[in-house]
Write a protein that holds these residues in place. Structure first.
Motif, short mmCIF file in Angstrom:
data_model
loop_
_atom_site.label_atom_id
_atom_site.label_comp_id
_atom_site.label_asym_id
_atom_site.label_seq_id
_atom_site.Cartn_x
_atom_site.Cartn_y
_atom_site.Cartn_z
N SER A 179 1.00 -1.66 0.55
CA SER A 179 -0.30 0.34 -0.51
C SER A 179 0.82 1.28 -0.02
CB SER A 179 -0.41 -0.11 1.30
OG SER A 179 -1.69 0.69 1.20
N LEU A 180 2.46 0.89 0.62
CA LEU A 180 2.53 2.31 0.69
C LEU A 180 3.32 2.71 -0.91
CD1 LEU A 180 4.45 4.43 2.23
CD2 LEU A 180 6.51 2.35 2.42
N VAL A 181 3.56 1.30 -1.20
CA VAL A 181 4.31 1.92 -3.05
C VAL A 181 3.14 2.11 -3.87
CG1 VAL A 181 4.82 0.37 -5.63
CG2 VAL A 181 6.20 0.09 -2.78
N CYS A 315 2.49 8.40 4.45
CA CYS A 315 2.69 8.14 5.80
C CYS A 315 1.59 7.20 7.13
CB CYS A 315 2.55 9.16 6.60
SG CYS A 315 3.49 10.32 6.13
N PRO A 316 0.22 7.12 6.52
CA PRO A 316 -0.52 5.50 7.85
C PRO A 316 0.32 3.97 7.23
CG PRO A 316 -1.65 6.96 6.01
CD PRO A 316 0.01 7.60 5.23
N GLN A 317 0.77 4.31 5.96
CA GLN A 317 1.29 2.64 5.68
C GLN A 317 2.81 2.13 6.58
OE1 GLN A 317 0.20 4.41 2.49
NE2 GLN A 317 -1.45 2.81 3.46
N ILE A 318 3.62 3.55 6.72
CA ILE A 318 4.55 4.00 7.85
C ILE A 318 4.18 3.88 9.33
CG2 ILE A 318 6.79 4.91 7.98
CD1 ILE A 318 6.78 6.45 5.54
N LEU A 338 -6.71 3.49 20.72
CA LEU A 338 -6.33 4.82 20.87
C LEU A 338 -5.88 5.28 20.15
CD1 LEU A 338 -3.57 6.18 22.66
CD2 LEU A 338 -1.83 3.79 21.27
N THR A 339 -6.30 5.77 18.74
CA THR A 339 -6.77 6.55 17.50
C THR A 339 -8.00 6.78 17.28
OG1 THR A 339 -7.57 4.97 15.63
CG2 THR A 339 -5.78 4.94 15.83
N PHE A 340 -8.99 6.29 18.04
CA PHE A 340 -9.95 6.92 18.48
C PHE A 340 -9.20 8.48 18.89
CE2 PHE A 340 -12.60 3.45 16.80
CZ PHE A 340 -11.71 3.43 15.61
N TYR A 341 -9.13 8.76 20.84
CA TYR A 341 -8.87 9.27 21.34
C TYR A 341 -8.02 9.77 20.86
CZ TYR A 341 -10.67 6.41 24.85
OH TYR A 341 -11.65 5.55 25.33
N VAL A 342 -7.18 9.98 20.25
CA VAL A 342 -5.87 10.84 19.37
C VAL A 342 -6.33 12.20 18.65
CG1 VAL A 342 -3.87 11.41 17.99
CG2 VAL A 342 -3.70 9.64 19.79
N GLU A 343 -7.91 11.59 17.78
CA GLU A 343 -8.35 11.97 16.31
C GLU A 343 -8.74 12.54 17.58
OE1 GLU A 343 -10.32 9.55 13.98
OE2 GLU A 343 -8.60 8.54 13.48
N LEU A 365 -4.39 18.46 9.31
CA LEU A 365 -5.40 17.71 7.89
C LEU A 365 -4.29 16.50 7.65
CD1 LEU A 365 -6.36 21.02 5.89
CD2 LEU A 365 -8.03 19.54 6.38
N THR A 366 -3.28 16.68 7.59
CA THR A 366 -2.08 15.82 7.20
C THR A 366 -2.18 14.23 8.32
OG1 THR A 366 0.07 16.83 6.18
CG2 THR A 366 0.30 14.50 6.13
N ALA A 367 -2.57 14.96 9.11
CA ALA A 367 -2.31 13.73 10.69
C ALA A 367 -3.37 12.80 11.15
CB ALA A 367 -2.09 14.33 11.82
N ASN A 368 -4.29 14.05 10.37
CA ASN A 368 -5.60 13.05 10.90
C ASN A 368 -5.92 11.86 9.89
OD1 ASN A 368 -8.96 13.97 12.22
ND2 ASN A 368 -9.45 13.59 10.29
N MET A 369 -6.22 12.62 8.59
CA MET A 369 -5.46 11.32 7.55
C MET A 369 -5.16 10.34 7.36
SD MET A 369 -6.42 12.04 3.54
CE MET A 369 -6.61 11.10 2.38
N VAL A 370 -3.47 10.37 8.54
CA VAL A 370 -2.81 9.34 7.82
C VAL A 370 -3.79 8.58 9.43
CG1 VAL A 370 -0.79 9.15 9.10
CG2 VAL A 370 -1.07 10.35 7.30
N LEU A 371 -4.14 8.78 10.60
CA LEU A 371 -4.44 7.75 10.97
C LEU A 371 -5.32 7.66 10.88
CD1 LEU A 371 -4.12 10.31 14.79
CD2 LEU A 371 -3.25 8.08 14.69
N VAL A 372 -6.51 7.75 10.92
CA VAL A 372 -7.75 7.28 9.72
C VAL A 372 -7.17 6.10 9.01
CG1 VAL A 372 -9.37 7.76 8.39
CG2 VAL A 372 -9.32 9.84 10.23
N GLN A 373 -6.76 6.97 7.95
CA GLN A 373 -6.37 5.18 6.85
C GLN A 373 -5.13 4.11 7.63
OE1 GLN A 373 -7.08 5.11 3.79
NE2 GLN A 373 -7.03 7.04 2.61
N ALA A 374 -4.30 4.66 8.71
CA ALA A 374 -4.00 3.74 9.67
C ALA A 374 -4.60 2.40 10.03
CB ALA A 374 -2.44 4.13 10.20
N ALA A 375 -5.53 3.10 11.12
CA ALA A 375 -6.50 2.47 12.19
C ALA A 375 -7.42 1.78 10.74
CB ALA A 375 -7.75 3.34 12.51
#
Length: 491
Positions: A179-181, A315-318, A338-343, A365-375
């Motif tokens: 997915s990172l690729v 970054c979500p994949q990383i 944990l991701t829900f609490y951080v968001e 904006l970037t970090a929120n999208m990263v957390l959502v996609q990572a979870a």
């Protein structure tokens, strides 16, 4: 005969080099084969979800009514096709449907063609052209139909390649690298097309992506196997062979579906996942629009924004890859919670700071999208555990993998349409539709209410949704599958 031809293609086809390299570097061949579909799907899905709303709203100038009509049709089709394809893939007598890898093999070319539908207008659209609405409707239904057919088969492979938690973590790890690729396609697309300003370059890049993605998924179709494919009866036939499976009656299908639906963990997961799908669509469809309007170009130029958009998909994949030890030690349940609490915490802080802290807003904006996609990338783990639980509880000969994934999608996929419909409706209440036609002539002071509405959406949507997800996810009971070496013996 057709199966023999496919087997011959696997041993002599153009993918022999990939298999050779896989062996040389010591990679796990089944995981590589599984992950190749993730590469192809990520390349296409990332571009499609990130650009299609802006394309139809700003370039094709679709009317709000046509946009909502297309989303309603899409929402209905999106919900129905998952259980339909799930039933077909679990119960069909046709190998192209019942065998997971063959579903991917034969579905891949049509998936790639459906991806290209959006980027080539059917004529020069005028503002509010009815044909642009029909174009969007056909595009959404065709793309999601083929995405569902291929990805349901891959999701079923995830549950059926192995039942062991460590093996599934390896699939997650390989899939995240893939997915990172694949997700880097958004970064390169933005750089090459200047964030879609050079539309000809954008179209050419999408054609290249479709060809590469199709090739990746064909590799899965030629090289991946479910552990149930290898089980044989005394007469030598495969237990998953279409001819060996009894034809299920409608009553049996309804009964199995009800058995899935009454599973409390399944209910809790579906509720939580509905909100996650809503957030994934919200971030993918509108991050670019929000960033362009809320962050001035003299603060973040086009190149910096392209890198920001690319980072939001890469970054979500990383993050997931770097969390492998935590997944092994604490399990997916605690990390998702944990991701829900951080968001929620990040959204509350951003709301208090205000929208004029531009660099912090870009980071949020970037970090929120990263957390959502990572979870979201971890959600195959709880679904696979639910499939295992269902298999054991009802003593089934083979798991209802596609039906479980399809039934989940029946209730969660509508969020993909509800999210853009709701946001576009709110934005148009503050003049966004008129902004599309006269952006250069609009007095900046007139746009302040629109910018305020955008900022409140950026903060309040993740804050509210993550709070609801915490309430839905906390009672989930399958929390310790990471501590069990094997729930049952792989076949």
């Amino acid at each position: 005969m057709r199966e023999e031809k496919v087997t011959g293609a696997r041993s002599q086809g153009p993918f022999a080099l990939v298999r050779h390299l896989t062996a040389r570097i010591g990679a796990h061949p089944p995981a590589v084969a599984y992950a190749m579909t993730t590469v192809g799907a990520s390349m296409m899905n990332s571009i499609f979800s990130f650009y299609y709303v802006k394309l139809f709203l700003n370039k094709y100038k679709i009317s709000e009514g046509a946009f909502h009509q297309s989303q309603v049709v899409y929402m209905i089709w999106n919900a129905l096709n998952d259980p339909l394809f799930g039933y077909m893939q679990d119960n069909s007598r046709m190998p192209c449907c019942s065998r997971r890898r063959l579903s991917i093999l034969y579905g891949a070319p049509f998936y790639a063609l459906a991806f290209l539908l959006a980027w080539f207008p059917w004529r020069a659209y005028q503002s509010g052209d009815w044909l642009s609405g029909l174009h969007l409707m056909v595009t959404l239904c065709a793309f999601d139909g083929m995405l569902t057919f291929v990805m349901l088969a891959q999701c079923a492979l995830f549950a059926e390649i192995s039942s062991q938690h460590q093996n599934r973590l390896r699939l997650i790890q390989y899939s995240q690298v893939a997915s990172l690729v694949g997700s880097s396609s958004v970064l390169f697309c933005g750089l090459i097309s200047h964030n879609m300003e050079d539309f000809g370059a954008f179209q050419a890049f999408c054609v290249l992506v479709a060809m590469l993605a199709c090739g990746c998924m064909l590799y899965t179709g030629l090289n991946s196997e479910s552990r149930f494919d290898s089980k044989t009866h005394p007469d030598g036939s495969s237990s998953s062979s279409p001819s060996s499976q009894p034809q299920l009656s409608l009553a049996s299908v309804v009964s199995m579906t009800l058995q899935i639906l009454i599973n409390r963990d399944f209910q809790l997961f579906v509720l939580m996942n509905f909100f996650q799908v809503f957030m994934v669509a919200f971030c993918s469809n509108f991050t670019m629009i929000f960033a362009e309007h809320l962050i001035p170009p003299d603060v973040l130029p086009s190149l910096a924004k392209s890198l920001m958009y690319g980072a939001a998909f890469i970054c979500p994949q990383i993050l997931v890859l770097s969390s492998q030890r935590l997944l092994q030690r604490y399990g997916y349940y605690r990390l998702i919670l944990l991701t829900f609490y951080v968001e929620a915490g990040g959204a509350a802080i951003m709301l208090l700071l205000g929208r004029h802290h531009y660099y912090l807003l870009a980071f949020f904006l970037t970090a929120n999208m990263v957390l959502v996609q990572a979870a979201f990338s971890l959600f195959n783990l709880p679904l696979a555990d639910i499939i295992d639980s269902d298999l054991q509880r009802y003593k089934r000969s083979t798991p209802l993998s596609s039906m479980v994934f399809g039934t989940n999608a029946l209730f969660t996929k509508p969020a993909q349409s509800l999210s853009p419909m709701l946001v576009v409706y709110i934005l148009n209440q503050y003049g966004y539709e008129s902004l599309k036609d006269a952006a250069q002539a609009t007095d900046p002071s007139v746009l302040q209410p629109l910018y305020g509405a955008m900022f409140y959406l950026v903060c309040l949507v993740p804050l509210s949704v993550s709070a609801l997800q915490v309430l839905a996810w906390q009672p989930f009971s399958i929390r310790n599958s990471h501590t069990i070496d094997s729930k049952y013996i792989d076949g």
